[in-house]
Design a protein around this motif. Structure first.
Motif, short mmCIF file in Angstrom:
data_model
loop_
_atom_site.label_atom_id
_atom_site.label_comp_id
_atom_site.label_asym_id
_atom_site.label_seq_id
_atom_site.Cartn_x
_atom_site.Cartn_y
_atom_site.Cartn_z
N GLN A 22 5.05 -14.01 1.01
CA GLN A 22 6.01 -12.95 0.70
C GLN A 22 5.85 -12.52 -0.76
O GLN A 22 5.83 -11.32 -1.06
CB GLN A 22 7.43 -13.43 0.94
CG GLN A 22 8.48 -12.39 0.58
CD GLN A 22 9.89 -12.82 0.98
OE1 GLN A 22 10.06 -13.77 1.73
NE2 GLN A 22 10.88 -12.13 0.46
N GLY A 23 5.74 -13.50 -1.67
CA GLY A 23 5.57 -13.17 -3.07
C GLY A 23 4.30 -12.38 -3.32
O GLY A 23 4.27 -11.46 -4.14
N SER A 24 3.23 -12.71 -2.61
CA SER A 24 1.97 -11.98 -2.77
C SER A 24 2.10 -10.54 -2.30
O SER A 24 1.63 -9.61 -2.96
CB SER A 24 0.86 -12.68 -1.97
OG SER A 24 0.58 -13.95 -2.51
N ASP A 25 2.76 -10.34 -1.14
CA ASP A 25 2.94 -8.98 -0.63
C ASP A 25 3.77 -8.14 -1.59
O ASP A 25 3.46 -6.97 -1.84
CB ASP A 25 3.62 -9.03 0.75
CG ASP A 25 2.69 -9.51 1.84
OD1 ASP A 25 1.47 -9.48 1.62
OD2 ASP A 25 3.18 -9.92 2.91
N ILE A 26 4.86 -8.72 -2.11
CA ILE A 26 5.72 -8.00 -3.04
C ILE A 26 4.93 -7.64 -4.30
O ILE A 26 4.97 -6.51 -4.78
CB ILE A 26 6.95 -8.84 -3.40
CG1 ILE A 26 7.84 -9.06 -2.17
CG2 ILE A 26 7.77 -8.16 -4.51
CD1 ILE A 26 8.96 -10.06 -2.40
N LEU A 27 4.21 -8.62 -4.84
CA LEU A 27 3.47 -8.40 -6.07
C LEU A 27 2.41 -7.31 -5.91
O LEU A 27 2.31 -6.41 -6.75
CB LEU A 27 2.81 -9.71 -6.51
CG LEU A 27 1.97 -9.66 -7.79
CD1 LEU A 27 2.81 -9.20 -8.97
CD2 LEU A 27 1.35 -11.02 -8.07
N VAL A 28 1.64 -7.38 -4.84
CA VAL A 28 0.59 -6.37 -4.62
C VAL A 28 1.20 -4.98 -4.49
O VAL A 28 0.71 -4.00 -5.07
CB VAL A 28 -0.24 -6.72 -3.38
CG1 VAL A 28 -1.14 -5.55 -2.98
CG2 VAL A 28 -1.09 -7.96 -3.64
N CYS A 170 3.25 -14.83 -11.71
CA CYS A 170 3.70 -13.47 -11.39
C CYS A 170 4.27 -13.39 -9.99
O CYS A 170 5.29 -12.73 -9.75
CB CYS A 170 2.53 -12.49 -11.53
SG CYS A 170 1.93 -12.27 -13.22
N ARG A 171 3.63 -14.07 -9.05
CA ARG A 171 4.08 -14.06 -7.66
C ARG A 171 5.47 -14.68 -7.55
O ARG A 171 6.35 -14.16 -6.86
CB ARG A 171 3.08 -14.83 -6.81
CG ARG A 171 3.36 -14.82 -5.32
CD ARG A 171 2.15 -15.35 -4.57
NE ARG A 171 1.74 -16.65 -5.06
CZ ARG A 171 0.48 -17.10 -5.01
NH1 ARG A 171 -0.47 -16.35 -4.52
NH2 ARG A 171 0.18 -18.31 -5.47
N LYS A 172 5.69 -15.79 -8.24
CA LYS A 172 6.99 -16.46 -8.20
C LYS A 172 8.07 -15.60 -8.85
O LYS A 172 9.20 -15.52 -8.34
CB LYS A 172 6.89 -17.80 -8.93
CG LYS A 172 8.20 -18.56 -9.06
CD LYS A 172 8.77 -18.96 -7.72
CE LYS A 172 10.02 -19.81 -7.89
NZ LYS A 172 10.63 -20.19 -6.59
N LEU A 173 7.74 -14.93 -9.94
CA LEU A 173 8.72 -14.10 -10.63
C LEU A 173 9.23 -12.96 -9.75
O LEU A 173 10.44 -12.77 -9.59
CB LEU A 173 8.13 -13.54 -11.92
CG LEU A 173 8.08 -14.49 -13.12
CD1 LEU A 173 7.15 -13.97 -14.20
CD2 LEU A 173 9.48 -14.71 -13.68
N VAL A 174 8.32 -12.20 -9.14
CA VAL A 174 8.76 -11.04 -8.36
C VAL A 174 9.45 -11.49 -7.07
O VAL A 174 10.39 -10.84 -6.60
CB VAL A 174 7.59 -10.09 -8.05
CG1 VAL A 174 7.02 -9.52 -9.34
CG2 VAL A 174 6.50 -10.75 -7.23
N ASP A 175 8.99 -12.59 -6.49
CA ASP A 175 9.62 -13.11 -5.28
C ASP A 175 11.06 -13.53 -5.57
O ASP A 175 11.99 -13.23 -4.80
CB ASP A 175 8.83 -14.29 -4.74
CG ASP A 175 9.44 -14.87 -3.47
OD1 ASP A 175 9.77 -14.09 -2.55
OD2 ASP A 175 9.59 -16.10 -3.38
N THR A 176 11.28 -14.19 -6.70
CA THR A 176 12.63 -14.64 -7.06
C THR A 176 13.53 -13.46 -7.38
O THR A 176 14.71 -13.44 -6.99
CB THR A 176 12.55 -15.61 -8.25
OG1 THR A 176 11.66 -16.67 -7.94
CG2 THR A 176 13.93 -16.19 -8.55
N LEU A 177 13.02 -12.48 -8.10
CA LEU A 177 13.82 -11.29 -8.40
C LEU A 177 14.24 -10.58 -7.12
O LEU A 177 15.38 -10.12 -7.00
CB LEU A 177 13.02 -10.33 -9.28
CG LEU A 177 12.74 -10.77 -10.72
CD1 LEU A 177 11.78 -9.81 -11.40
CD2 LEU A 177 14.03 -10.89 -11.53
#
Length: 272
Positions: A22-28, A170-177
């Protein structure tokens, strides 16, 4: 929850199987978003500010500087500028309340400090108001992947099986936000490929290592700080960054450095 361009952000992917995917999808999706691509280009075009504090001609402006793994929340009525630098695979995070202009900045260096670190940052910025509109800026990190993974033809391909240190953070940051209830309006996402330059041998380097925030307006600019501006107690704080990893009381936490209520630097101790 993340907003971009004033609208709730979604990847329209209902088949996420894990927090990592999920974090990867959001980040991309965020890295490819036209609004954030444009913001990154604008940030990249800015001239880097050189911050120096002269003892002979003191500046009337007040600065708060944070080192790696530190954070500080400042009141614009008391502090004019806040910033950090020396980031390579680390990411600088800025959260600013649009209404009261309270601004929190952190120098994130590990995915394990994101969850508690965000709670620390938001404790004074949000002040129990979950409807607060928060502007967010993420700057730092770069494509520190192995050469075999750095040659993807698209962002999605490049980050699908990438190693390195910047990507997991970066992946963890956007996933948490995205998972939190607060309203995070991402204004700048200058990370990974957007913050990477390469030499003639193909070696990757960060374009910018730091930034400066004007607390009154919320404007950001790339910045570097010399020894006169990385203060106070630079040596003690540098030692603390390393030694704090052996102090279990700081597990998962950002290091406390500045007391917002009293407008004082308070370098919280650690043991090893």
């Amino acid at each position: 929850m993340i907003f971009v361009g004033g609208l709730p952000f979604s990847t329209n992917n209902s088949s996420w199987s894990s927090s990592s995917s999920q974090g990867s999808d959001i980040l991309v999706a965020l890295l490819e978003h036209p609004v954030l691509v444009s913001a990154s280009h604008s940030f990249k075009s800015m001239e880097e500010t050189k911050v120096s504090v002269s003892s002979e001609t003191p500046s009337p402006s007040k600065y708060v500087y944070v080192f790696q793994r530190e954070y500080a929340t400042v009141d614009p009525a008391l502090v004019d500028y806040v910033g950090t630098d020396e980031a390579t695979t680390c990411v600088g995070l800025v959260i600013r309340n649009r209404r009261n202009r309270m601004t929190s900045i952190a120098h994130m260096d590990n995915p394990e400090i994101v969850d508690i670190g965000l709670c620390q940052m938001l404790s004074l910025v949000v002040d129990h108001d979950l409807d607060a509109e928060l502007d967010v800026y993420l700057i730092g990190g770069f494509d520190d992947a192995s050469p075999n993974h750095a040659n993807g033809t698209t962002i999605s391909e490049c980050y699908s099986d990438m190693d390195g240190y910047s990507l997991p953070l970066c992946r963890k940051l956007v996933d948490t936000l995205q998972r939190r209830q607060e309203k995070f309006h991402v204004q700048t996402l200058h990370v990974l490929g957007h913050n990477t330059k390469r030499d003639s041998q193909g070696n990757a380097y960060p374009i910018f290592h730091g930034f400066l925030v004007e607390t009154c307006t919320g404007s950001l600019s790339p910045a570097s700080f010399d020894g006169t501006s990385r203060c106070p107690d630079e040596m003690v704080r540098r030692i603390r960054v390393t030694s704090s990893y052996e102090d279990t009381s700081w597990n998962g936490k950002l290091l406390e450095t500045y007391d917002t209520q009293t407008d004082r630097f308070v370098i919280a101790p650690c043991r090893w």
